[in-house]
Design an enzyme around this catalytic site. Structure first.
Site, short mmCIF file in Angstrom:
data_model
loop_
_atom_site.label_atom_id
_atom_site.label_comp_id
_atom_site.label_asym_id
_atom_site.label_seq_id
_atom_site.Cartn_x
_atom_site.Cartn_y
_atom_site.Cartn_z
N GLU A 247 -46.48 27.61 74.17
CA GLU A 247 -46.83 28.94 73.66
C GLU A 247 -45.70 29.35 72.74
O GLU A 247 -44.55 29.44 73.18
CB GLU A 247 -46.97 29.95 74.81
CG GLU A 247 -48.22 29.76 75.64
CD GLU A 247 -49.52 29.89 74.86
OE1 GLU A 247 -49.51 30.45 73.75
OE2 GLU A 247 -50.54 29.40 75.36
N CYS A 281 -44.34 38.04 71.06
CA CYS A 281 -45.07 37.03 70.29
C CYS A 281 -46.40 37.59 69.81
O CYS A 281 -46.97 37.10 68.84
CB CYS A 281 -45.28 35.79 71.14
SG CYS A 281 -45.98 36.17 72.74
#
Ligand code: NAD
Length: 479
Positions: A247, A281
């Site tokens: 990720e 993010c």
């Protein structure tokens, strides 16, 4: 007096004097001292996890349920204290720190439940009198490598499913946030996890993390962090033919259409771009806005930014805490300079701020007049910096939103069912929001992206099973 937090290897707390951890709201405040593991300790931790796997993977759902439930209950009971400590070491606000701690408790609770829901399938074989069973088993030793921006939630959403599905763990947290990592491991350890099942190796990524990447005994790696490190994890994992999940970064678009409810759009943009100091993010770093609403939207955002309270994360009035450290602050300031050089107009903020204590305070920055080709539109800044890209209509907005090497989240603010529906279907992102900030997700559903943002199976929710288990197909001839 500062406390020395040690690494947990094979059920023992080990380690000598280590590195201090500094509060970004007040650099005179030392949060604690943390043991720093070397390659030898990493190897011991991996060996301990390998030895613990056979018994833990066969321990049955009740034993795993007990540990995960107890952990969830303790985290929830201590949410204010742990949340405060998180805010002290990372710099997010108290409310964000406590909210993230509650999220961690919910994740452990969810996966405690999953231990009791694990099921397989049974089908008749194409051959007479033969039965076929499909079951899921733990993968083995899982290496968990985490970033600094969600110091407790990200470890929780990896550790909880890894344990629930019978894996053993070597956990390497980010250097900037060892206290949150240590706290979660301490709680799990006291919840009576058998020795070796969970090992904590704090230390440098290039040393401890690399030792994990290089070990043939690590069967899977779940990584969250930057694209650069993610590529190293991928290359090393392919070399060892191990399972891996990445990720990574984002450059998430928030589209605002002329028909949007202005108040909703401004809330989404300010929350998505600037809360948690923009260090998410999933942050909305590209604000893609159509002609007729553009000026009203920009004025309203500037007005909101002007009222935001930026200060010490531990002050209850603070809405935006400091940047996490000097290196990240420099990166933010460098990108602000790049944006100006590229010809974007800095419409608000971008200056260093002085507060009562020495810390890494930065005024949220808003660029207007930017294009999607500029570096500030293409590269992840990871700070409180966003840029507005003006477009003519929905079609152009969608094209600009999808024109990025990333694909984590995306959002649209509109009152048009037609455009919202089209955007949900055609946005090239793993998670799509309508009239909601691009950041802020539920804990019981899949999390992850496309393109350069993610690789491998999704995290969280029942989908986490895909990464943390391997499927076995067994055939039986009953005679
Ligand atoms: P980073 O890549 O610098 O570090 C992440 C982790 O990798 C740390 O624990 C670090 O010590 C370790 N590491 C560094 N070098 C290593 C090596 N050679 N071998 C093994 N491990 C190594 O990232 P960061 O600065 O901590 O985090 C910020 C990044 O994380 C941003 O790009 C952000 O977008 C991303 N992020 C992504 C998600 C997501 O779910 N997509 C969530 C949060 C953060």
């Amino acid at each position: 007096m500062t406390v020395l937090r040690k690494n947990l290897i094979d059920g023992e707390w080990l380690g000598e004097a280590g590195s201090p951890n500094i509060n970004p709201s007040n650099t005179n405040d030392v949060v604690g001292e943390y043991a720093s593991a070397g390659p030898e300790e990493a190897k011991q931790a991996i060996a301990a996890a390998k030895a613990a796997f056979p018994a833990w993977s066969r321990s049955g759902p009740l034993a795993r349920h007990a540990v995960l439930k107890k952990t969830s209950d303790e985290i929830m009971a201590r949410k204010d204290e742990i949340g405060r400590s998180l805010a002290r070491e990372e710099g997010k606000t108290l409310a964000e720190g406590v909210g993230e701690t509650i999220r961690a408790a919910q994740l452990f609770d969810f996966f405690a439940g999953e231990t009791l829901r694990l099921s397989g399938e049974m089908v008749p074989s194409v051959r007479p009198s033969v039965g076929v069973e499909m079951t899921r088993e733990g993968v083995g030793v899982v290496g968990i490598i985490t970033p600094w921006n969600f110091p407790i939630a990200i470890p929780a959403w990896k550790i909880a499913p890894a344990l629930a599905y019978g894996n053993t763990i070597v956990f390497k947290p980010a250097e900037l946030v060892p206290e949150s990592a240590w706290t979660i491991v301490d709680i799990l350890h006291r919840a009576e996890l058998p020795k070796g099942v969970l090992n904590l190796v704090m230390g440098k990524g290039s040393v401890v993390g690399q030792a994990m990447l290089d070990s043939p005994d690590v069967n899977a790696i779940s990584f969250t962090g930057s694209v650069g490190t993610g590529k190293r994890v991928a290359a090393a994992s392919v070399e060892h033919m191990r399972k891996f999940q990445l990720e990574m970064g984002g450059k998430n678009p928030l589209v605002v259409l002329d028909d949007a409810d202005l108040a909703v759009a401004v809330d989404c943009a300010v929350n998505g771009a600037y809360f948690s100091t923009g260090q998410r993010c999933t942050a909305s770093s590209r604000l893609i806005v159509t002609e007729a609403i553009h000026d009203r939207f920009v004025d309203a955002i500037k007005e909101r930014l002007d009222k935001l309270v930026i200060g010490d994360a531990l002050d209850a009035k603070t809405q935006i805490g400091p940047v996490v450290d000097q290196t990240q602050l420099k990166q933010d300031e460098d990108y602000i300079a790049v944006g100006r050089q590229e010809g974007a107009e800095l419409a608000f903020g971008g200056d260093r701020l002085e507060r009562e204590t020495p810390g890494f305070y930065l005024q949220p920055a808003l660029f207007v007049g930017s294009t999607n080709a500029m570096r500030i539109s293409r590269e992840e800044i990871f700070g409180p910096v966003a840029n507005v890209i003006r477009v003519n209509d929905y079609d152009e907005a969608l094209a600009v939103a999808n024109d990025t090497p990333f694909g984590l989240t995306s959002g649209i603010c509109t009152t048009s069912l037609k455009h919202a529906t089209h955007f949900k279907r055609n946005s090239e992102a793993g998670m799509v929001m309508v009239n909601l900030p691009t950041a802020g997700v539920d804990f019981h559903v899949p999390f992850g992206g496309r393109k350069g943002s993610s690789y491998g199976p999704r995290e969280q929710g029942r989908y986490a099973m895909e990464f943390y288990t391997t499927v076995k197909t067994a055939y039986t001839f009953a005679g």
